[in-house]
Design a protein around this motif. Structure first.
Motif, mmCIF file in Angstrom:
data_model
loop_
_atom_site.group_PDB
_atom_site.id
_atom_site.type_symbol
_atom_site.label_atom_id
_atom_site.label_comp_id
_atom_site.label_asym_id
_atom_site.label_seq_id
_atom_site.Cartn_x
_atom_site.Cartn_y
_atom_site.Cartn_z
ATOM 1 N N LYS A 69 0.829 -1.210 0.000
ATOM 2 C CA LYS A 69 0.000 0.000 0.000
ATOM 3 C C LYS A 69 0.861 1.257 0.000
ATOM 4 N N ALA A 70 1.944 1.239 0.773
ATOM 5 C CA ALA A 70 2.833 2.401 0.820
ATOM 6 C C ALA A 70 3.497 2.633 -0.541
ATOM 7 N N ILE A 71 3.909 1.551 -1.184
ATOM 8 C CA ILE A 71 4.542 1.667 -2.495
ATOM 9 C C ILE A 71 3.557 2.241 -3.514
ATOM 10 N N LEU A 72 2.348 1.700 -3.521
ATOM 11 C CA LEU A 72 1.337 2.176 -4.462
ATOM 12 C C LEU A 72 1.006 3.649 -4.227
ATOM 13 N N LYS A 73 0.908 4.056 -2.978
ATOM 14 C CA LYS A 73 0.600 5.464 -2.689
ATOM 15 C C LYS A 73 1.736 6.381 -3.135
ATOM 16 N N TYR A 74 2.967 5.937 -2.939
ATOM 17 C CA TYR A 74 4.106 6.756 -3.348
ATOM 18 C C TYR A 74 4.086 6.954 -4.864
ATOM 19 N N ILE A 75 3.892 5.875 -5.600
ATOM 20 C CA ILE A 75 3.861 5.964 -7.061
ATOM 21 C C ILE A 75 2.681 6.826 -7.513
ATOM 22 N N ALA A 76 1.524 6.608 -6.901
ATOM 23 C CA ALA A 76 0.335 7.382 -7.273
ATOM 24 C C ALA A 76 0.533 8.870 -7.003
ATOM 25 N N ASP A 77 1.114 9.209 -5.860
ATOM 26 C CA ASP A 77 1.381 10.613 -5.546
ATOM 27 C C ASP A 77 2.402 11.207 -6.512
ATOM 28 N N LYS A 78 3.456 10.471 -6.782
ATOM 29 C CA LYS A 78 4.541 10.958 -7.633
ATOM 30 C C LYS A 78 4.066 11.244 -9.054
ATOM 31 N N ASN A 80 0.802 11.751 -10.042
ATOM 32 C CA ASN A 80 -0.479 12.453 -10.109
ATOM 33 C C ASN A 80 -1.650 11.512 -10.395
ATOM 34 N N LEU A 81 -1.646 10.373 -9.686
ATOM 35 C CA LEU A 81 -2.719 9.392 -9.836
ATOM 36 C C LEU A 81 -3.423 9.151 -8.495
ATOM 37 N N HIS A 82 -3.440 10.189 -7.664
ATOM 38 C CA HIS A 82 -3.993 10.017 -6.314
ATOM 39 C C HIS A 82 -4.924 11.158 -5.915
ATOM 40 N N GLY A 83 -5.608 11.754 -6.883
ATOM 41 C CA GLY A 83 -6.621 12.751 -6.562
ATOM 42 C C GLY A 83 -6.065 14.146 -6.358
ATOM 43 N N LYS A 84 -6.968 15.116 -6.397
ATOM 44 C CA LYS A 84 -6.551 16.515 -6.321
ATOM 45 C C LYS A 84 -6.519 17.063 -4.900
ATOM 46 N N ASP A 85 -7.211 16.404 -3.956
ATOM 47 C CA ASP A 85 -7.243 16.900 -2.584
ATOM 48 C C ASP A 85 -7.483 15.739 -1.619
ATOM 49 N N LEU A 86 -7.557 16.058 -0.335
ATOM 50 C CA LEU A 86 -7.687 15.017 0.681
ATOM 51 C C LEU A 86 -8.971 14.210 0.534
ATOM 52 N N LYS A 87 -10.061 14.879 0.179
ATOM 53 C CA LYS A 87 -11.334 14.166 0.048
ATOM 54 C C LYS A 87 -11.287 13.181 -1.120
ATOM 55 N N ASP A 88 -10.683 13.603 -2.225
ATOM 56 C CA ASP A 88 -10.520 12.672 -3.336
ATOM 57 C C ASP A 88 -9.647 11.490 -2.914
ATOM 58 N N ARG A 89 -8.575 11.797 -2.206
ATOM 59 C CA ARG A 89 -7.609 10.753 -1.851
ATOM 60 C C ARG A 89 -8.194 9.711 -0.917
ATOM 61 N N VAL A 90 -9.005 10.140 0.031
ATOM 62 C CA VAL A 90 -9.561 9.145 0.944
ATOM 63 C C VAL A 90 -10.565 8.253 0.213
ATOM 64 N N MET A 91 -11.304 8.808 -0.751
ATOM 65 C CA MET A 91 -12.206 7.978 -1.547
ATOM 66 C C MET A 91 -11.413 6.993 -2.411
ATOM 67 N N ILE A 92 -10.344 7.484 -3.017
ATOM 68 C CA ILE A 92 -9.484 6.621 -3.823
ATOM 69 C C ILE A 92 -8.919 5.502 -2.961
ATOM 70 N N LEU A 144 -13.597 6.621 -11.262
ATOM 71 C CA LEU A 144 -14.200 6.434 -9.941
ATOM 72 C C LEU A 144 -14.292 7.723 -9.136
ATOM 73 N N VAL A 145 -13.242 8.559 -9.187
ATOM 74 C CA VAL A 145 -13.174 9.732 -8.304
ATOM 75 C C VAL A 145 -12.720 10.969 -9.079
ATOM 76 N N GLY A 146 -13.485 12.050 -8.924
ATOM 77 C CA GLY A 146 -13.026 13.351 -9.409
ATOM 78 C C GLY A 146 -12.923 13.503 -10.910
ATOM 79 N N GLY A 147 -13.509 12.591 -11.669
ATOM 80 C CA GLY A 147 -13.457 12.709 -13.111
ATOM 81 C C GLY A 147 -12.076 12.568 -13.709
ATOM 82 N N LYS A 148 -11.183 11.927 -12.981
ATOM 83 C CA LYS A 148 -9.786 11.844 -13.401
ATOM 84 C C LYS A 148 -9.218 10.461 -13.092
ATOM 85 N N LEU A 149 -8.369 9.962 -13.972
ATOM 86 C CA LEU A 149 -7.737 8.657 -13.782
ATOM 87 C C LEU A 149 -6.943 8.621 -12.485
ATOM 88 N N SER A 150 -7.142 7.556 -11.709
ATOM 89 C CA SER A 150 -6.405 7.396 -10.454
ATOM 90 C C SER A 150 -5.944 5.955 -10.304
#
Length: 220
Positions: A69-78, A80-92, A144-150
């Motif tokens: 999970k930590a690896i996936l989050k790092y890659i997603a953040d790096k 731009n595949l992890h949402g635009k804000d905290l609310k998007d990210r928690v849903m993702i 799934l979230v925010g109209g953007k690929l995640s």
């Protein structure tokens, strides 16, 4: 130029496959070092490369990352595949973790003595607990979230393909998910990943299971 990403795992899907998928969608080139014997694993341990004595391990940006999970989050953040804000990210994250729960049930099947009963349980949970969530989420939006690929979208595609390998036709009652799957497979990087000869791994076979048991000294 940064060093290439290196993945340390077995020559098979397991928990590394979602990482391969996400790197592929981010269009990040990576190399793989396959564990084939106990000595390689012990070398990683003695080098201090495995924080919790577990793989997957990914070398990226001068770090040796563990915990899927930590690896996936790092890659997603790096990338731009992890949402635009905290609310998007928690849903993702919620969508992603649900998918990981379901995929892990499938991952352990080759190691299970009573696979037939477990298959029935997986199919039931997929149709009653998990797929309805994603069917509803995709009733209008294309992602799934925010109209953007995640990363959650990437994992949903991976999961649906895994389910169809075991249960052909399982998406018949989930047209939104099936349409989503069709759209995702047209993304150029994904289309290439689904072709023969890519770094996508096949379903686990006896060699994969035997290697894992030998490396980790498992007796079941």
């Amino acid at each position: 130029m940064s060093e290439r990403v290196v993945l340390h795992y077995f020559n098979g899907r397991g928990k590394m496959e979602s990482i391969r998928w996400l790197l592929t969608v981010a269009e990040v080139e990576f190399d793989e070092m396959y564990l084939t014997n106990r000595e390689q694993y012990e070398k990683l341990l003695s080098d201090g490369a495995l924080l919790f004595q577990q793989v997957p391990m990914v070398e990226i940006d001068g770090m040796k990352l563990v915990q899927t999970k930590a690896i996936l989050k790092y890659i997603a953040d790096k990338y731009n595949l992890h949402g635009k804000d905290l609310k998007d990210r928690v849903m993702i994250d919620m969508y992603s973790e649900g998918l990981m729960d379901l995929m892990e049930m499938i991952m352990i099947l080759p190691f299970s003595p009573d696979a037939t009963a477990k298959l029935e349980n997986i199919q039931s949970k997929a149709k009653e607990r998990y797929l309805p969530v994603y069917e509803k989420a995709l009733s209008g939006p294309i992602y799934l979230v925010g109209g953007k690929l995640s990363c959650a979208d990437v994992q949903l595609l991976e999961c649906t393909l895994m389910l169809e390998e075991k249960f052909p036709g399982i998406l018949a009652d989930f047209p939104n998910v099936k349409s989503f799957q069709g759209r995702m497979t047209q993304i150029p990087a994904i289309k290439r990943f689904l072709q023969p000869g890519s770094k996508r791994k096949p379903q686990p076979d006896e060699t994969y299971v035997k290697t894992i048991k030998e490396v980790f000294k498992l007796n079941f």
